[in-house]
Each structure stands twice: as C-alpha cells, then as structure tokens.
Design a protein around this motif. Structure first.
Motif, PDB file in Angstrom:
ATOM      1  N   VAL A  58       0.838  -1.200   0.000  1.00 26.18           N
ATOM      2  CA  VAL A  58       0.000   0.000   0.000  1.00 26.18           C
ATOM      3  C   VAL A  58       0.874   1.252   0.000  1.00 26.18           C
ATOM      4  CG1 VAL A  58      -1.961  -1.079   1.227  1.00 26.18           C
ATOM      5  CG2 VAL A  58      -0.136  -0.008   2.540  1.00 26.18           C
ATOM      6  N   THR A  59       0.238   2.389  -0.272  1.00 25.65           N
ATOM      7  CA  THR A  59       0.967   3.660  -0.183  1.00 25.65           C
ATOM      8  C   THR A  59       1.002   4.088   1.286  1.00 25.65           C
ATOM      9  OG1 THR A  59      -1.064   4.932  -0.389  1.00 25.65           O
ATOM     10  CG2 THR A  59       0.091   4.407  -2.448  1.00 25.65           C
ATOM     11  N   GLU A  60       1.861   5.059   1.578  1.00 23.22           N
ATOM     12  CA  GLU A  60       1.962   5.550   2.959  1.00 23.22           C
ATOM     13  C   GLU A  60       0.617   6.141   3.411  1.00 23.22           C
ATOM     14  OE1 GLU A  60       5.663   7.522   3.846  1.00 23.22           O
ATOM     15  OE2 GLU A  60       4.648   8.665   5.431  1.00 23.22           O
ATOM     16  N   GLU A  61      -0.027   6.804   2.487  1.00 22.24           N
ATOM     17  CA  GLU A  61      -1.320   7.428   2.806  1.00 22.24           C
ATOM     18  C   GLU A  61      -2.357   6.352   3.194  1.00 22.24           C
ATOM     19  OE1 GLU A  61      -2.774   9.662  -0.469  1.00 22.24           O
ATOM     20  OE2 GLU A  61      -4.483  10.416   0.690  1.00 22.24           O
ATOM     21  N   GLU A  62      -2.383   5.287   2.416  1.00 23.60           N
ATOM     22  CA  GLU A  62      -3.328   4.187   2.712  1.00 23.60           C
ATOM     23  C   GLU A  62      -2.990   3.543   4.051  1.00 23.60           C
ATOM     24  OE1 GLU A  62      -4.535   2.368  -1.651  1.00 23.60           O
ATOM     25  OE2 GLU A  62      -2.490   2.098  -0.961  1.00 23.60           O
ATOM     26  N   PHE A  63      -1.683   3.345   4.281  1.00 18.63           N
ATOM     27  CA  PHE A  63      -1.243   2.711   5.531  1.00 18.63           C
ATOM     28  C   PHE A  63      -1.728   3.547   6.725  1.00 18.63           C
ATOM     29  CE2 PHE A  63       1.372   1.004   8.833  1.00 18.63           C
ATOM     30  CZ  PHE A  63       1.774  -0.252   8.429  1.00 18.63           C
ATOM     31  N   LYS A  64      -1.531   4.853   6.623  1.00 21.52           N
ATOM     32  CA  LYS A  64      -1.903   5.732   7.748  1.00 21.52           C
ATOM     33  C   LYS A  64      -3.418   5.733   7.980  1.00 21.52           C
ATOM     34  CE  LYS A  64       2.197   8.541   7.978  1.00 21.52           C
ATOM     35  NZ  LYS A  64       2.919   9.691   7.469  1.00 21.52           N
ATOM     36  N   LYS A  65      -4.150   5.545   6.904  1.00 22.59           N
ATOM     37  CA  LYS A  65      -5.611   5.462   7.035  1.00 22.59           C
ATOM     38  C   LYS A  65      -6.000   4.242   7.875  1.00 22.59           C
ATOM     39  CE  LYS A  65      -7.886   7.524   3.243  1.00 22.59           C
ATOM     40  NZ  LYS A  65      -8.170   7.282   1.838  1.00 22.59           N
ATOM     41  N   HIS A  66      -5.324   3.114   7.601  1.00 21.41           N
ATOM     42  CA  HIS A  66      -5.595   1.890   8.374  1.00 21.41           C
ATOM     43  C   HIS A  66      -5.250   2.096   9.850  1.00 21.41           C
ATOM     44  CE1 HIS A  66      -6.722  -0.763   5.082  1.00 21.41           C
ATOM     45  NE2 HIS A  66      -5.717  -0.269   4.379  1.00 21.41           N
ATOM     46  N   ILE A  67      -4.184   2.847  10.113  1.00 22.92           N
ATOM     47  CA  ILE A  67      -3.809   3.119  11.518  1.00 22.92           C
ATOM     48  C   ILE A  67      -4.914   3.963  12.157  1.00 22.92           C
ATOM     49  CG2 ILE A  67      -2.148   4.262  13.054  1.00 22.92           C
ATOM     50  CD1 ILE A  67       0.005   3.801  10.879  1.00 22.92           C
ATOM     51  N   ASP A  68      -5.318   5.029  11.474  1.00 23.10           N
ATOM     52  CA  ASP A  68      -6.345   5.929  12.025  1.00 23.10           C
ATOM     53  C   ASP A  68      -7.657   5.188  12.284  1.00 23.10           C
ATOM     54  OD1 ASP A  68      -4.542   7.922  11.894  1.00 23.10           O
ATOM     55  OD2 ASP A  68      -5.305   8.817  10.037  1.00 23.10           O
ATOM     56  N   ASN A  69      -7.966   4.201  11.449  1.00 25.50           N
ATOM     57  CA  ASN A  69      -9.211   3.445  11.626  1.00 25.50           C
ATOM     58  C   ASN A  69      -9.081   2.316  12.650  1.00 25.50           C
ATOM     59  OD1 ASN A  69     -10.366   5.033   9.692  1.00 25.50           O
ATOM     60  ND2 ASN A  69     -10.092   3.561   8.026  1.00 25.50           N
ATOM     61  N   ASP A  70      -7.944   2.286  13.348  1.00 24.03           N
ATOM     62  CA  ASP A  70      -7.673   1.271  14.378  1.00 24.03           C
ATOM     63  C   ASP A  70      -7.755  -0.155  13.818  1.00 24.03           C
ATOM     64  OD1 ASP A  70      -7.008   0.413  16.928  1.00 24.03           O
ATOM     65  OD2 ASP A  70      -9.094   0.238  17.566  1.00 24.03           O
ATOM     66  N   GLU A  71      -7.230  -0.319  12.600  1.00 28.60           N
ATOM     67  CA  GLU A  71      -7.302  -1.638  11.964  1.00 28.60           C
ATOM     68  C   GLU A  71      -5.997  -2.432  12.099  1.00 28.60           C
ATOM     69  OE1 GLU A  71     -10.476  -0.164   8.562  1.00 28.60           O
ATOM     70  OE2 GLU A  71      -8.384  -0.430   8.056  1.00 28.60           O
ATOM     71  N   MET A  72      -4.989  -1.838  12.755  1.00 29.82           N
ATOM     72  CA  MET A  72      -3.695  -2.524  12.856  1.00 29.82           C
ATOM     73  C   MET A  72      -3.476  -3.035  14.275  1.00 29.82           C
ATOM     74  SD  MET A  72      -2.910  -2.039   9.751  1.00 29.82           S
ATOM     75  CE  MET A  72      -1.263  -2.651   9.510  1.00 29.82           C
ATOM     76  N   LEU A  73      -3.031  -4.303  14.358  1.00 32.47           N
ATOM     77  CA  LEU A  73      -2.692  -4.877  15.655  1.00 32.47           C
ATOM     78  C   LEU A  73      -1.407  -4.233  16.156  1.00 32.47           C
ATOM     79  CD1 LEU A  73      -3.257  -7.180  17.711  1.00 32.47           C
ATOM     80  CD2 LEU A  73      -1.845  -8.666  16.308  1.00 32.47           C
ATOM     81  N   GLU A  74      -0.498  -3.986  15.239  1.00 31.65           N
ATOM     82  CA  GLU A  74       0.763  -3.304  15.513  1.00 31.65           C
ATOM     83  C   GLU A  74       1.296  -2.795  14.196  1.00 31.65           C
ATOM     84  OE1 GLU A  74       3.994  -4.278  14.282  1.00 31.65           O
ATOM     85  OE2 GLU A  74       3.028  -5.833  13.131  1.00 31.65           O
ATOM     86  N   TYR A  75       2.228  -1.848  14.276  1.00 33.37           N
ATOM     87  CA  TYR A  75       2.952  -1.428  13.080  1.00 33.37           C
ATOM     88  C   TYR A  75       4.263  -0.795  13.522  1.00 33.37           C
ATOM     89  CZ  TYR A  75       1.494   3.301  14.200  1.00 33.37           C
ATOM     90  OH  TYR A  75       1.301   4.478  14.852  1.00 33.37           O
ATOM     91  N   ALA A  76       5.189  -0.725  12.614  1.00 34.85           N
ATOM     92  CA  ALA A  76       6.468  -0.085  12.931  1.00 34.85           C
ATOM     93  C   ALA A  76       7.044   0.531  11.670  1.00 34.85           C
ATOM     94  CB  ALA A  76       7.439  -1.113  13.505  1.00 34.85           C
ATOM     95  N   ASN A  77       7.814   1.587  11.900  1.00 33.30           N
ATOM     96  CA  ASN A  77       8.541   2.215  10.814  1.00 33.30           C
ATOM     97  C   ASN A  77       9.894   1.519  10.796  1.00 33.30           C
ATOM     98  OD1 ASN A  77       9.831   4.168   9.148  1.00 33.30           O
ATOM     99  ND2 ASN A  77       8.221   5.597   9.775  1.00 33.30           N
TER     100      ASN A  77
END
Ligand code: 5GP
Length: 215
Positions: A58-77
């Motif tokens: 996904v693009t960074e924009e899409e990834f951040k959308k998933h974070i904002d929607n609380d759809e990620m169990l975890e993520y890291a840069n």
C-alpha cells in the motif's frame, strides 16, 4: 478429561534480516498447518513477490488510514520511512476460533503485540554468527550496499535485546531450528494456564467400580 482454553496460540517469530526466519516459518506452516498473518507494507514488491501472498502493498497514505481506523494490531517504521504492520481483524478472528496464528515481524512490533496480548509466545531466531549474517545479507543481492548496512545495523541492535523474548533459537541448520520451534509449540500447548477445566470423575464411583471388578 482436560478441556483446554479455546484461544489458539499466537506465535511471534522475529530475528535479523538474513537469520533465515522466512525459511523456518515456511517449514513450520507446512508441517503444522499454522496460519501466518499477511502483513501490510509501504515497501515496493521485490521480484517474484505477490500481492496478498507476501504482503499487502500500500501507499503511505493508505497505511496511515488503516492506523487511524484502528485496523492494525501493531505497526512499525522499520527501515527509513518504510512502514510494516499486522492487520488486526483476521488475527483476532482466527485466535478466537481456536486457530494458531504466526506473525513474522520485527522486534518493535513484536513487543507492541506482547503488551496487548501477553499470552503471545515470542521466539527470536539468531544467526550462527554476526559474520555469517553479514555474508548472507550481502549474498542475497536484492539490496543496495547502503540497505545491507542498514539491515546489518538493525540486526546488531536487535540481537542485543534478545532477552525481551521468551525463547531464542539459533539457526545453524534449518531442520534443527524447525524442530526446536515445534518443541516449543508442543510445550506451550501443555501449559497449565491453557487448561480451562479438569474433569476427573467421582473418586468413590471409580473406587467402587474397581472393587466390583475385583469381586
Ligand atoms: P522485508 O522487507 O525483508 O520483507 O522485511 C523487513 C522486516 O520487516 C523483517 O524483519 C520482517 O520481520 C519485518 N516485518 C514484516 N512484516 C511486519 C509487520 O507486519 N510488522 C512489523 N513490525 N514488522 C514486520
């Protein structure tokens, strides 16, 4: 007689890039039929990688959308500007269904999951030596010199923090490492805290039956 808690086991496998965790995880999945979560990443696919099989790209924009929607169990840069993360929904659904789930993720993400879900079993795969790791990273030929150095630096940091994990497995030989992980899973399934109910029957009835049998 013994009823186990229904939740599946959440297995987290980490280790430096080049330690061989990908190969080991493939073997575990093949032999034990464990489901491996497919991560989301903003890195571009490497040659031969397939969308929805290796990663969801996904693009960074899409990834951040998933974070904002609380759809990620975890993520890291993970590497300069590249995001990697575990989509939450499918993992939770499968664990609740009693299925075992495997996450192959790096240390920062692994610790975030462990915080949220302390029952997770964290296994760290170690290369036989740091010299061997450097040789393997250079031998891959998929990354630039700068990227190899970046991955090697991260590997050094991670290896120093191995004590945050529950288990460490040295990958001297893939089959040895796989057998060790299978033994860990087996042992974890026998843990007393996975037992929900123990039903042993009524002692008087059992003794009585035995006495009748002796008559
Ligand atoms: P690669 O780019 O070589 O596929 O993966 C780079 C690193 O990202 C590896 O250490 C891998 O374990 C980690 N990684 C892959 N997926 C995830 C994820 O969903 N979350 C986190 N935190 N790390 C991940």
């Amino acid at each position: 007689m013994i009823k186990n808690k229904k939740d599946g086991i959440l297995l987290i496998v980490s280790g430096p890039s080049g330690a061989g965790k990908g190969t080991i995880c493939k073997e575990i999945i093949k032999d034990l039929g464990i489901w491996q979560s497919i991560s989301m990443t903003t890195r571009l696919p490497r040659e031969g990688e397939v969308e929805g099989v290796n990663y969801y790209y996904v693009t960074e924009e899409e990834f951040k959308k998933h974070i904002d929607n609380d759809e990620m169990l975890e993520y890291a840069n993970v590497y300069k500007g590249l995001y990697y993360g575990t989509p939450k929904k499918e993992v939770v659904k499968r664990l609740n269904n009693g299925e075992d789930v495997l996450l192959e993720i790096e240390m920062e993400g692994a610790m975030k999951v462990k915080e949220k879900y302390p029952a997770a079993i964290c296994i760290f795969i170690m290369p036989p030596s740091m010299k061997e790791l450097k040789r393997r990273l250079e031998g891959r030929g998929t990354e630039t010199k700068e990227k190899v150095l970046e991955r090697f630096t991260k590997a050094y940091q991670e290896v120093n923090e191995v004590t945050k994990y529950n288990y460490v497995v040295i990958n001297d030989e893939v089959s040895n490492a796989v057998n060790k992980i299978k033994a860990i899973i087996e042992a974890e399934k026998c843990r007393v805290d996975r037992i929900e109910e123990v039903e042993v029957g009524n002692i008087e009835e059992i003794i009585h039956e035995e006495l009748i049998g002796m008559e």
